[in-house]
Design an enzyme around this catalytic site. Sequence first.
Site, PDB file in Angstrom:
ATOM      1  N   ASP A  13       1.093  -1.591   0.117  1.00 47.38           N
ATOM      2  CA  ASP A  13       0.060  -0.004   0.187  1.00 47.38           C
ATOM      3  C   ASP A  13       1.009   0.845  -0.154  1.00 47.38           C
ATOM      4  OD1 ASP A  13      -2.552  -2.073  -0.111  1.00 47.38           O
ATOM      5  OD2 ASP A  13      -2.289  -1.560   2.225  1.00 47.38           O
ATOM      6  N   LYS A  16       2.119   2.770  -5.255  1.00 49.21           N
ATOM      7  CA  LYS A  16       2.000   1.532  -6.135  1.00 49.21           C
ATOM      8  C   LYS A  16       1.829   1.673  -7.738  1.00 49.21           C
ATOM      9  CE  LYS A  16       2.576  -2.426  -4.261  1.00 49.21           C
ATOM     10  NZ  LYS A  16       2.325  -2.301  -2.953  1.00 49.21           N
ATOM     11  N   GLY A  17       0.771   1.959  -7.262  1.00 41.13           N
ATOM     12  CA  GLY A  17      -0.579   1.855  -8.307  1.00 41.13           C
ATOM     13  C   GLY A  17      -0.211   3.021  -8.608  1.00 41.13           C
ATOM     14  N   LYS A  18      -0.577   4.409  -8.100  1.00 49.18           N
ATOM     15  CA  LYS A  18      -0.626   5.386  -8.773  1.00 49.18           C
ATOM     16  C   LYS A  18       0.736   5.367  -9.348  1.00 49.18           C
ATOM     17  CE  LYS A  18       0.114  10.372  -7.350  1.00 49.18           C
ATOM     18  NZ  LYS A  18       0.431  12.020  -7.361  1.00 49.18           N
ATOM     19  N   GLY A  40      -4.716  -4.093  -3.922  1.00 50.84           N
ATOM     20  CA  GLY A  40      -5.464  -3.392  -3.802  1.00 50.84           C
ATOM     21  C   GLY A  40      -4.878  -2.580  -4.797  1.00 50.84           C
ATOM     22  N   HIS A  41      -4.496  -1.738  -6.353  1.00 49.30           N
ATOM     23  CA  HIS A  41      -3.959  -0.332  -5.977  1.00 49.30           C
ATOM     24  C   HIS A  41      -4.651   0.845  -6.684  1.00 49.30           C
ATOM     25  CE1 HIS A  41      -0.113  -3.291  -6.871  1.00 49.30           C
ATOM     26  NE2 HIS A  41      -0.503  -3.742  -5.844  1.00 49.30           N
ATOM     27  N   THR A 130      -6.316 -11.527   3.066  1.00 55.64           N
ATOM     28  CA  THR A 130      -7.087 -11.373   3.072  1.00 55.64           C
ATOM     29  C   THR A 130      -7.965 -11.576   2.593  1.00 55.64           C
ATOM     30  OG1 THR A 130      -6.113 -11.194   0.462  1.00 55.64           O
ATOM     31  CG2 THR A 130      -5.577  -9.022   1.831  1.00 55.64           C
ATOM     32  N   ARG A 144       2.729 -28.898  -6.981  1.00 61.68           N
ATOM     33  CA  ARG A 144       2.928 -29.455  -8.268  1.00 61.68           C
ATOM     34  C   ARG A 144       1.084 -29.809  -8.354  1.00 61.68           C
ATOM     35  NH1 ARG A 144       7.601 -32.604  -7.103  1.00 61.68           N
ATOM     36  NH2 ARG A 144       6.615 -32.620  -5.382  1.00 61.68           N
ATOM     37  N   GLN A 225       2.260  -6.069  -2.895  1.00 65.61           N
ATOM     38  CA  GLN A 225       2.823  -6.008  -1.362  1.00 65.61           C
ATOM     39  C   GLN A 225       3.829  -5.449  -1.568  1.00 65.61           C
ATOM     40  OE1 GLN A 225       1.457  -9.692  -3.364  1.00 65.61           O
ATOM     41  NE2 GLN A 225      -0.198  -8.892  -2.760  1.00 65.61           N
ATOM     42  N   THR A 240       2.620 -12.822   2.690  1.00 66.62           N
ATOM     43  CA  THR A 240       2.386 -13.285   1.931  1.00 66.62           C
ATOM     44  C   THR A 240       2.884 -14.869   0.918  1.00 66.62           C
ATOM     45  OG1 THR A 240       0.809 -12.718  -0.508  1.00 66.62           O
ATOM     46  CG2 THR A 240       3.221 -11.910   0.103  1.00 66.62           C
ATOM     47  N   ALA A 300      -7.412  -1.107   0.799  1.00 65.95           N
ATOM     48  CA  ALA A 300      -8.638  -0.681  -0.357  1.00 65.95           C
ATOM     49  C   ALA A 300      -8.680  -2.030  -0.750  1.00 65.95           C
ATOM     50  CB  ALA A 300      -7.159   0.148  -1.437  1.00 65.95           C
ATOM     51  N   THR A 302      -9.671  -4.707   1.586  1.00 64.51           N
ATOM     52  CA  THR A 302     -10.376  -5.711   2.444  1.00 64.51           C
ATOM     53  C   THR A 302     -11.601  -4.406   3.824  1.00 64.51           C
ATOM     54  OG1 THR A 302      -8.512  -5.270   4.160  1.00 64.51           O
ATOM     55  CG2 THR A 302      -9.091  -7.574   2.588  1.00 64.51           C
TER      56      THR A 302
END
Length: 426
Positions: A13, A16-18, A40-41, A130, A144, A225, A240, A300, A302
């Site tokens: 958070d 990164k998305g921006k 959630g980006h 999440t 596998r 992440q 994660t 963004a 949960t």
Amino acid sequence: MGNIIIVGTQWGDEGKGKIVDCLTEKSNVVARYQGGHNAGHTVVIGDEKFILHLIPSGILHKGKMCIIGNGVVVEPKALIDEIAELEKRGVKVTRDNLRVSKNSHLIMPYHILLDGWKELKKGSKKIGTTGRGIGPCYTTKAERSGIRMLDLFWPEQFKEKLKANISDINCMLEQIPGVEKLDAELIYNDYIAYGKKLEKFVDDTDITINEAIKSGSNCLFEGAQGTLLDVDHGTYPFVTSSSATAGGAMTGLGVGPKCVDEVYGVAKAYTTRVGEGPFPSELSDDTGQLLREKGAEYGATTGRARRCGWLDFVVLRHAVRVNGLTGLVITKLDILDDMEKIKVCVGYKYGNETLRDFPKELPKLEGCTPVYEEVDGWKGQATTGVRSYDKLPQKARDYIALIEKTLDVPVVIISTGQDRDDIIYR
Ligand code: GDP
Ligand code: IMO
Ligand code: MG
């Protein structure tokens, strides 16, 4: 511009998305390489806010190829819904701008059940996932018995694998009170239907991306992440299940390390974490609350409240090292605008020792207390929406200079607001 990996340097958070959205303007390809719809980006353009979970944050620009790589775990229904939501909002999503790897592993209903069940069993020791089935999906991948996107187009093979998995899972589910056994036939039919909807996007993405690189395209590799949530380099087991650091981009897309020109680490001007696990510079006081409210620090994906604290150089030093960062991106500088004084964590006190490097042992980390240095804030001189470095208040520039000097990495981009345009390139 070359090929750039964008990674989170903290616990996710970071914005990164921006940043990916902003850099997409000068790129041709944007590729996600790990994680799934646990991400959630957020991208804000004027009055419009988009939250991307699986689709790369470059999708809002016309004519850019977005790739969901083999390292991503895909919940097909979530992807179908995300595409539909974008289309509803006027963003065209076709094979010309979205490809999904044949090799990506599918999140199945049993992964989601298991995620919930494992967390419940852990009680107070839960990870705070999440709940999207991420860990169990990567588990079956490594073990596998995973089902991949391509399996949806080989029905007999798919049915056989699914039946074997469901029979194993049902043995396990028998032990969970109140949980009904799964019906392989129902899941089969649902997933075949999802396959029909997604078929047009399915691709040999390793070939597509390598051809793009060869032809001179600029690629962005969008991490999800953050470094401290990476399965190898994070605060294990409170992480994660994927490789969120820069190395993950290579295996998660099938590209070689020599194609990478820059590795940019995104860091908030302070620190946040959502979910359980150690967080040395966490603030449980009014300042923590202030950061949460002013920074709108609610997940963004949960909606959970994010834990907040000061910037931590021990964390960032680790991130610089394990990602080989060539540049830093500092976001949410504006959230510190009202601070009279700002603290930065320069080391951890552990017994009589002062640690500069992030300890790997969980009990040791839990026994650490932060060592702070205090610097002047720039209260009364807002950075919000400032779009050129020269216009930043001197004390804010000092803060950026302190980050550069401490970490010996240049700050290449500064973000001063949610909007796409609230950004300073240096
Ligand atoms: P990501 O997962 O790393 O993409 O980050 P998220 O989208 O989960 O969380 C970052 C939040 O901060 C989002 O709500 C963004 O809109 C917001 N944001 C990003 N950069 C800035 C900034 O410079 N200032 C402010 N005020 N908000 C920002
Ligand atoms: P983006 O890409 C912040 C956290 C969860 C939990 C841990 C494991 O938006 O930065 P998981 O569901 O992955 O098994 O949960 O990781 N987590 C994130 N925290 N940002 C994220 O993604 C996250 N994705 C997972 O809260 O602590
Ligand atoms: Mg996020």
